[in-house]
Design a protein around this motif. Structure first.
Motif, PDB file in Angstrom:
ATOM      1  N   GLY A 131     -45.725  29.183 -89.643  1.00  0.00           N
ATOM      2  CA  GLY A 131     -46.740  28.176 -89.337  1.00  0.00           C
ATOM      3  C   GLY A 131     -48.136  28.767 -89.276  1.00  0.00           C
ATOM      4  N   MET A 132     -48.269  29.934 -88.624  1.00  0.00           N
ATOM      5  CA  MET A 132     -49.589  30.555 -88.533  1.00  0.00           C
ATOM      6  C   MET A 132     -50.082  31.010 -89.903  1.00  0.00           C
ATOM      7  N   GLU A 133     -49.208  31.625 -90.683  1.00  0.00           N
ATOM      8  CA  GLU A 133     -49.588  32.077 -92.026  1.00  0.00           C
ATOM      9  C   GLU A 133     -50.086  30.913 -92.871  1.00  0.00           C
ATOM     10  N   ARG A 134     -49.361  29.812 -92.830  1.00  0.00           N
ATOM     11  CA  ARG A 134     -49.727  28.645 -93.641  1.00  0.00           C
ATOM     12  C   ARG A 134     -51.056  28.056 -93.180  1.00  0.00           C
ATOM     13  N   GLY A 135     -51.230  27.941 -91.860  1.00  0.00           N
ATOM     14  CA  GLY A 135     -52.470  27.384 -91.339  1.00  0.00           C
ATOM     15  C   GLY A 135     -53.673  28.259 -91.645  1.00  0.00           C
ATOM     16  N   ALA A 136     -53.516  29.578 -91.498  1.00  0.00           N
ATOM     17  CA  ALA A 136     -54.633  30.490 -91.749  1.00  0.00           C
ATOM     18  C   ALA A 136     -55.034  30.488 -93.224  1.00  0.00           C
ATOM     19  N   ARG A 137     -54.042  30.463 -94.106  1.00  0.00           N
ATOM     20  CA  ARG A 137     -54.354  30.411 -95.539  1.00  0.00           C
ATOM     21  C   ARG A 137     -55.096  29.128 -95.879  1.00  0.00           C
ATOM     22  N   GLU A 138     -54.628  28.010 -95.324  1.00  0.00           N
ATOM     23  CA  GLU A 138     -55.255  26.719 -95.622  1.00  0.00           C
ATOM     24  C   GLU A 138     -56.686  26.665 -95.090  1.00  0.00           C
ATOM     25  N   ALA A 139     -56.904  27.276 -93.914  1.00  0.00           N
ATOM     26  CA  ALA A 139     -58.229  27.242 -93.299  1.00  0.00           C
ATOM     27  C   ALA A 139     -59.148  28.334 -93.839  1.00  0.00           C
ATOM     28  N   GLY A 140     -58.575  29.312 -94.543  1.00  0.00           N
ATOM     29  CA  GLY A 140     -59.388  30.385 -95.095  1.00  0.00           C
ATOM     30  C   GLY A 140     -59.848  31.394 -94.057  1.00  0.00           C
ATOM     31  N   ILE A 141     -59.034  31.622 -93.022  1.00  0.00           N
ATOM     32  CA  ILE A 141     -59.386  32.596 -91.986  1.00  0.00           C
ATOM     33  C   ILE A 141     -58.334  33.706 -91.947  1.00  0.00           C
ATOM     34  N   ALA A 142     -58.662  34.793 -91.252  1.00  0.00           N
ATOM     35  CA  ALA A 142     -57.746  35.923 -91.128  1.00  0.00           C
ATOM     36  C   ALA A 142     -56.756  35.667 -89.987  1.00  0.00           C
ATOM     37  N   TYR A 143     -55.631  36.360 -90.048  1.00  0.00           N
ATOM     38  CA  TYR A 143     -54.648  36.257 -88.970  1.00  0.00           C
ATOM     39  C   TYR A 143     -53.934  37.586 -88.834  1.00  0.00           C
ATOM     40  N   GLU A 144     -53.310  37.778 -87.665  1.00  0.00           N
ATOM     41  CA  GLU A 144     -52.487  38.957 -87.437  1.00  0.00           C
ATOM     42  C   GLU A 144     -51.450  38.626 -86.376  1.00  0.00           C
ATOM     43  N   PHE A 145     -50.390  39.402 -86.362  1.00  0.00           N
ATOM     44  CA  PHE A 145     -49.366  39.271 -85.324  1.00  0.00           C
ATOM     45  C   PHE A 145     -49.520  40.458 -84.373  1.00  0.00           C
ATOM     46  N   ALA A 146     -49.545  40.173 -83.079  1.00  0.00           N
ATOM     47  CA  ALA A 146     -49.763  41.229 -82.098  1.00  0.00           C
ATOM     48  C   ALA A 146     -48.737  42.347 -82.270  1.00  0.00           C
ATOM     49  N   ALA A 147     -49.212  43.571 -82.255  1.00  0.00           N
ATOM     50  CA  ALA A 147     -48.340  44.733 -82.399  1.00  0.00           C
ATOM     51  C   ALA A 147     -48.073  45.340 -81.020  1.00  0.00           C
ATOM     52  N   ASP A 148     -46.911  45.946 -80.885  1.00  0.00           N
ATOM     53  CA  ASP A 148     -46.541  46.715 -79.682  1.00  0.00           C
ATOM     54  C   ASP A 148     -46.185  45.866 -78.462  1.00  0.00           C
ATOM     55  N   VAL A 149     -46.410  44.567 -78.502  1.00  0.00           N
ATOM     56  CA  VAL A 149     -46.005  43.691 -77.393  1.00  0.00           C
ATOM     57  C   VAL A 149     -45.342  42.446 -77.957  1.00  0.00           C
ATOM     58  N   ASN A 150     -44.467  41.833 -77.150  1.00  0.00           N
ATOM     59  CA  ASN A 150     -43.889  40.537 -77.494  1.00  0.00           C
ATOM     60  C   ASN A 150     -43.747  39.721 -76.215  1.00  0.00           C
ATOM     61  N   LEU A 151     -43.134  38.560 -76.309  1.00  0.00           N
ATOM     62  CA  LEU A 151     -43.048  37.678 -75.141  1.00  0.00           C
ATOM     63  C   LEU A 151     -42.225  38.266 -74.009  1.00  0.00           C
ATOM     64  N   ASN A 152     -41.375  39.251 -74.317  1.00  0.00           N
ATOM     65  CA  ASN A 152     -40.593  39.913 -73.268  1.00  0.00           C
ATOM     66  C   ASN A 152     -41.362  41.024 -72.577  1.00  0.00           C
ATOM     67  N   SER A 153     -42.534  41.379 -73.102  1.00  0.00           N
ATOM     68  CA  SER A 153     -43.327  42.442 -72.496  1.00  0.00           C
ATOM     69  C   SER A 153     -43.875  41.989 -71.145  1.00  0.00           C
ATOM     70  N   ALA A 154     -44.117  42.963 -70.272  1.00  0.00           N
ATOM     71  CA  ALA A 154     -44.739  42.661 -68.986  1.00  0.00           C
ATOM     72  C   ALA A 154     -46.110  42.035 -69.221  1.00  0.00           C
ATOM     73  N   THR A 155     -46.515  41.137 -68.333  1.00  0.00           N
ATOM     74  CA  THR A 155     -47.803  40.468 -68.501  1.00  0.00           C
ATOM     75  C   THR A 155     -48.954  41.473 -68.498  1.00  0.00           C
ATOM     76  N   ASP A 156     -48.841  42.545 -67.719  1.00  0.00           N
ATOM     77  CA  ASP A 156     -49.883  43.578 -67.719  1.00  0.00           C
ATOM     78  C   ASP A 156     -50.009  44.232 -69.089  1.00  0.00           C
ATOM     79  N   ALA A 157     -48.859  44.436 -69.757  1.00  0.00           N
ATOM     80  CA  ALA A 157     -48.882  45.053 -71.088  1.00  0.00           C
ATOM     81  C   ALA A 157     -49.569  44.135 -72.088  1.00  0.00           C
ATOM     82  N   ILE A 158     -49.287  42.832 -72.013  1.00  0.00           N
ATOM     83  CA  ILE A 158     -49.933  41.875 -72.916  1.00  0.00           C
ATOM     84  C   ILE A 158     -51.434  41.824 -72.638  1.00  0.00           C
ATOM     85  N   ARG A 159     -51.777  41.763 -71.380  1.00  0.00           N
ATOM     86  CA  ARG A 159     -53.202  41.711 -70.989  1.00  0.00           C
ATOM     87  C   ARG A 159     -53.941  42.950 -71.507  1.00  0.00           C
TER      88      ARG A 159
END
Length: 280
Positions: free
Chosen positions: A147-175
């Protein structure tokens, strides 16, 4: 039970952390509503850390401890789903898989959510968007990325997926990740969030890095409770109703136990009200 071969039990497999953040509580509320005025009652089966997710499923099936089972966090080729299909044991999953056989599930259209959230961030002026994804094995991770890839391409903007953290990471790590990423010249100025908890951590990181959320950086998040907007009104939200998901899970499982095999799936469509809001 001896006469009918039924236990009149529905088992819901939950991780303890899912209760803490309200997801499990909401599912239980919906499931119990669907079981009202039936012979069935709900039993919570815990999935502890360092235990493979298949283990409680095997225990329930081999010992016939329930007439049906409900579980969450479906993976693309989930061995729980494969095992239950092979054993013809009634179940419904929160999330879906890529097994060729149809199976009962309830899901949220995360691809449509991420697509529209990305377009919204682009409309707010964001040049690069990012997302902290769930575990890579989960099916809805793929949906969010697409969904993000498709939306970013359509809007003509850059995108990335966060590296080194995911939803299971501690909130401090995400912050801390967001702080470091935001202080770089190519840092994202828009985030699509897959949960309220991650959104709070991301907003904290953006603020610490010197951004003003809603002005110099923007956030769109799924919202499943009233708690979030009490703290962060600057973020835009899209509701995901876990109580209704639980209600649908219970209804579908009852139909499966009764012998039905067709039409045992439900995908909730995200609801956007951005058309009524001014674009900053």
């Amino acid at each position: 039970r001896l006469k009918t071969g039924r236990t009149n039990v529905i088992s819901l497999v939950l991780e303890p952390d899912e209760q803490i953040y309200g997801f499990g509580t909401s599912l239980v509320t919906g499931i119990t509503e669907s079981l009202r005025d039936t012979a069935y009652h709900l039993v919570i089966t815990p999935l502890f850390r360092n235990v493979q997710p298949i283990e409680p499923i095997r225990h329930i099936v081999r010992n016939r401890m329930a007439d049906g089972v409900i579980f969450s966090k479906a993976e693309t080729f989930d061995e729980r789903i494969r095992f239950l299909l092979d054993n013809e044991f009634p179940f419904v999953s929160h999330g879906r898989s890529h097994w060729p056989e149809a199976h009962p599930f309830v899901d949220f259209d995360n691809e449509t959510y991420a697509y529209n959230a990305t377009l919204r961030l682009a409309a707010k002026g964001c040049r690069k968007v990012s997302i902290v994804l769930p575990d890579s094995a989960l099916t809805y991770t793929e949906h969010l990325k697409t969904g993000m890839e498709r939306g970013a391409r359509e809007a003509g903007i850059a995108y990335e997926f966060a590296a080194d953290v995911n939803l299971n990471s501690a909130t401090d790590a995400i912050r801390n990740y967001v702080i470091k990423r935001s202080r770089r010249p190519d840092g994202p100025d828009g985030y699509v969030c897959a949960s309220e908890v991650s959104a709070l951590a991301i907003i904290g990181g953006l603020t610490e890095a010197g951004h003003s959320v809603g002005r110099t950086a923007h956030v769109v998040t799924k919202q499943s409770s009233s708690m979030f907007m009490q703290f962060q009104p600057a973020a835009e939200t899209v509701p995901e109703d876990f109580v209704d998901a639980g209600r649908k899970l219970g209804q579908i499982l009852l139909r499966r136990i009764a012998g039905e095999t067709e039409g045992l799936s439900y995908i909730a469509e995200p609801k956007f009200d951005w058309a009524t809001k001014n674009v900053a």
